[in-house]
Scaffold this motif. Structure first.
Motif, mmCIF file in Angstrom:
data_model
loop_
_atom_site.group_PDB
_atom_site.id
_atom_site.type_symbol
_atom_site.label_atom_id
_atom_site.label_comp_id
_atom_site.label_asym_id
_atom_site.label_seq_id
_atom_site.Cartn_x
_atom_site.Cartn_y
_atom_site.Cartn_z
ATOM 1 N N ARG A 48 12.375 -2.763 4.211
ATOM 2 C CA ARG A 48 13.854 -3.473 3.844
ATOM 3 C C ARG A 48 14.723 -2.147 3.391
ATOM 4 N NH1 ARG A 48 14.843 -8.569 5.711
ATOM 5 N NH2 ARG A 48 12.643 -9.727 5.566
ATOM 6 N N GLU A 49 15.804 -2.328 3.414
ATOM 7 C CA GLU A 49 16.797 -1.346 2.842
ATOM 8 C C GLU A 49 16.638 -1.080 1.400
ATOM 9 O OE1 GLU A 49 19.020 0.852 3.697
ATOM 10 O OE2 GLU A 49 18.929 0.405 5.946
ATOM 11 N N THR A 55 10.444 5.372 0.689
ATOM 12 C CA THR A 55 10.165 5.575 2.109
ATOM 13 C C THR A 55 10.486 6.866 2.535
ATOM 14 O OG1 THR A 55 10.143 3.172 3.099
ATOM 15 C CG2 THR A 55 10.334 4.882 4.661
ATOM 16 N N GLU A 56 11.737 7.259 2.002
ATOM 17 C CA GLU A 56 12.411 8.809 2.139
ATOM 18 C C GLU A 56 11.483 9.888 1.535
ATOM 19 O OE1 GLU A 56 16.545 8.209 1.487
ATOM 20 O OE2 GLU A 56 16.864 8.089 3.513
ATOM 21 N N LYS A 57 11.064 9.311 0.051
ATOM 22 C CA LYS A 57 10.334 10.167 -0.676
ATOM 23 C C LYS A 57 8.902 10.386 -0.161
ATOM 24 C CE LYS A 57 8.211 10.209 -5.373
ATOM 25 N NZ LYS A 57 8.166 9.482 -6.554
ATOM 26 N N ASN A 58 8.470 9.433 0.422
ATOM 27 C CA ASN A 58 7.166 9.551 1.268
ATOM 28 C C ASN A 58 7.070 10.272 2.335
ATOM 29 O OD1 ASN A 58 4.496 6.891 1.301
ATOM 30 N ND2 ASN A 58 4.440 9.212 1.720
ATOM 31 N N ALA A 69 16.828 9.412 12.207
ATOM 32 C CA ALA A 69 17.247 8.536 11.531
ATOM 33 C C ALA A 69 15.984 7.632 10.881
ATOM 34 C CB ALA A 69 18.041 7.592 12.602
ATOM 35 N N LEU A 70 16.303 7.200 9.607
ATOM 36 C CA LEU A 70 15.235 6.059 9.505
ATOM 37 C C LEU A 70 15.967 4.768 9.251
ATOM 38 C CD1 LEU A 70 12.884 5.200 7.883
ATOM 39 C CD2 LEU A 70 14.038 5.881 5.702
ATOM 40 N N ILE A 71 15.637 3.549 10.204
ATOM 41 C CA ILE A 71 16.232 2.551 10.264
ATOM 42 C C ILE A 71 15.396 1.409 9.569
ATOM 43 C CG2 ILE A 71 17.147 0.945 12.119
ATOM 44 C CD1 ILE A 71 17.469 3.467 14.082
ATOM 45 N N CYS A 72 15.759 0.956 8.715
ATOM 46 C CA CYS A 72 15.057 0.020 8.213
ATOM 47 C C CYS A 72 15.940 -1.426 8.023
ATOM 48 C CB CYS A 72 15.360 0.101 6.416
ATOM 49 S SG CYS A 72 14.808 1.661 5.709
ATOM 50 N N LYS A 73 15.293 -2.496 8.064
ATOM 51 C CA LYS A 73 15.643 -3.795 8.255
ATOM 52 C C LYS A 73 16.437 -4.325 7.051
ATOM 53 C CE LYS A 73 13.802 -8.289 9.457
ATOM 54 N NZ LYS A 73 12.439 -8.965 9.453
ATOM 55 N N SER A 74 17.569 -4.969 7.109
ATOM 56 C CA SER A 74 18.486 -5.150 5.955
ATOM 57 C C SER A 74 17.721 -6.058 5.060
ATOM 58 C CB SER A 74 19.632 -5.900 6.333
ATOM 59 O OG SER A 74 19.649 -7.394 6.698
ATOM 60 N N ASP A 75 18.336 -6.222 3.888
ATOM 61 C CA ASP A 75 17.554 -6.951 2.846
ATOM 62 C C ASP A 75 17.737 -8.502 3.016
ATOM 63 O OD1 ASP A 75 16.578 -4.830 1.482
ATOM 64 O OD2 ASP A 75 18.218 -4.830 0.206
ATOM 65 N N ARG A 78 16.409 -12.267 8.103
ATOM 66 C CA ARG A 78 15.605 -13.184 8.149
ATOM 67 C C ARG A 78 14.836 -13.372 9.314
ATOM 68 N NH1 ARG A 78 15.030 -12.095 3.382
ATOM 69 N NH2 ARG A 78 16.244 -12.864 1.898
ATOM 70 N N GLY A 79 15.196 -12.666 10.358
ATOM 71 C CA GLY A 79 14.400 -12.682 11.745
ATOM 72 C C GLY A 79 13.147 -11.964 11.366
ATOM 73 N N THR A 80 12.447 -12.031 12.660
ATOM 74 C CA THR A 80 11.352 -11.268 12.863
ATOM 75 C C THR A 80 11.441 -9.699 12.966
ATOM 76 O OG1 THR A 80 11.098 -11.409 15.291
ATOM 77 C CG2 THR A 80 10.287 -13.343 13.975
ATOM 78 N N SER A 81 10.303 -8.890 12.651
ATOM 79 C CA SER A 81 10.384 -7.621 12.749
ATOM 80 C C SER A 81 10.593 -7.278 14.250
ATOM 81 C CB SER A 81 8.968 -6.949 12.135
ATOM 82 O OG SER A 81 9.205 -6.948 10.801
#
Length: 129
Positions: A48-49, A55-58, A69-75, A78-81
Motif C-alpha cells: 500500500r501507499e 519500501t523506498e528505504k529498503n 518508478a515504485l508503483i504501490c496500491k492505494s490505501d 479493495r480490488g485484488t492485487s
C-alpha cells in the motif's frame, strides 16, 4: 512474535517501515544488469501507499534505489492485487512502455499479461499453482 502464519496489519506495517528486509540476490542481480544496460526498472507492488517510505528505504538499503518508478496500491483500493497489477501494466503499455520482463513470485503477478516475458521466482510461503 509468532502469528502461526496469520496476518497482522500492525506487525506487517512495523516490519515494512523498518526497511530491513533481506535482499533476494538473484533479483538484485537482474536489477543491476538492467541498470548497466540503461533499462528502466519499475517496481509494481501490492504494498500500500502507506508502506511506500519503508519500501523506498529498503530498496535504497539493498542497493536497488535507482528505479524509474515504485508503483504501490492505494490505501483505499479493495480490488485484488492481480487486477491492480494488470491495470497498471495495461496503462504503462498504453503510454508506450515495453515491459520486457515481469518478475514475481505469485500467479497474481502475471495475470492479464502485458509483458513480453514472465519469470516466476520460487516462494516457499505460497502454494504452487
Amino acid at each position: 512474535v509468532s502469528l502461526d502464519f496469520g496476518h497482522s496489519s500492525a506487525t506487517w506495517s512495523a516490519w515494512v517501515a523498518k526497511g530491513e528486509a533481506p535482499v533476494i540476490e538473484p533479483v538484485r542481480e537482474v536489477y543491476r544488469a538492467c541498470r548497466r544496460l540503461d533499462i528502466d526498472v519499475i517496481f509494481l507492488t501490492g504494498r500500500r501507499e502507506r508502506d511506500r517510505a519503508g519500501t523506498e528505504k529498503n530498496l535504497q538499503a539493498i542497493d536497488c534505489g535507482q528505479y524509474a518508478a515504485l508503483i504501490c496500491k492505494s490505501d483505499t483500493d479493495r480490488g485484488t492485487s492481480a487486477a491492480f497489477k494488470t491495470a497498471v501494466r495495461k496503462r504503462l503499455t498504453a503510454e508506450g512502455c515495453v515491459i520486457i520482463a515481469n518478475i514475481g513470485d505469485q500467479e497474481s503477478d502475471f495475470a492479464g499479461g502485458f509483458a513480453e516475458r514472465t519469470f516466476r521466482l520460487p516462494a516457499p510461503f505460497y502454494l504452487s499453482e
